[in-house]
Motif scaffolding. Structure first.
Motif: not given
Length: 236
Positions: A206-208, A216
């Motif tokens: 994702t963008n993060h 993650e």
């Protein structure tokens, strides 16, 4: 026509870095790697050497002292961790003076300075194969690690933890920035000040954050520009 090269350095990790970089430069052929000046003397007798990568501080004989003993030396690029010998090196007509850790980009720039004496320009390979490898000093030995086995790297103060497939993590005393310079950027991307990940191991992003090996990993604000590279390389 390929240039025959010789590496003279008593640090196995530094030798491994140069060997890895040279493997990506098709115009160069590594003839031998030596750990001191006396081994290098024998290598120079056995091979026609066009370019020598020479460390400064070595046992028995310093790099610049060794160079002064040679009647017809090859072209020389000094590779060292010390800034203070630069003037001495250039007085010996060195092509360049590189500070460790040596990056591939800086090495290519140094070699290309030799175009002034009629040697074809050198370019790195466009693609680095996953079958490549690198050596790390850990547990009092040099450990061979295949690029394709590396999942991600995590910075832990003065050490980095290298997480591998099918093996226990490897703890190496090295900065993550030095390791970033060592790993080919076609295969790895730094997404955070504390993390480098293998592009082909990314399951989603994702963008993060990036999802890799069931965890993650955050994408740092300063590394957000790497999202485009991840998308392009991963075909996700």
């Amino acid at each position: 026509m390929k240039m025959n090269c010789l590496i003279v350095d008593d640090e196995p990790l530094a030798v491994s870095v140069l060997e890895t970089h040279l493997a990506n430069m098709p115009a160069l052929r590594l003839a031998a790697s030596c750990s001191n000046a006396f081994e290098a003397m024998e290598a120079l007798k056995a091979h026609q050497i066009d370019l020598m990568f020479l460390d400064i501080r070595m046992p028995k004989l310093m790099g610049q002292e060794f160079l002064r003993t040679l009647r017809n030396p090859p072209k020389v690029i000094f590779t060292t961790a010390y800034k203070e010998y630069a003037l001495d090196a250039f007085e010996l007509d060195a092509v360049d003076y590189l500070l460790k850790p040596v990056t591939l980009e800086r090495l290519v720039r140094a070699v290309n300075k030799m175009t002034a004496v009629g040697i074809p320009e050198v370019k790195p390979e466009a693609v680095v194969e996953n079958e490549g490898f690198v050596y790390f000093r850990a547990d009092r030995k040099m450990v061979k690690v295949a690029y394709n086995d590396i999942v991600y790297v995590e910075s832990m103060k003065d050490y980095v933890k290298i997480v591998r497939t099918g093996e226990k993590p490897l703890l190496v005393k090295q900065s993550i920035t030095a390791l970033e310079d060592l790993l080919p950027d076609q295969l790895f991307v730094r997404v955070h000040r504390s993390y480098i990940v293998a592009i082909n191991k990314i399951a989603a992003f994702t963008n993060h954050d990036v999802e890799i090996s069931n965890m993650e990993i955050p994408i740092g604000r300063l590394y957000a520009h790497q999202l485009e590279k991840i998308a392009r390389s991963s075909n996700l």
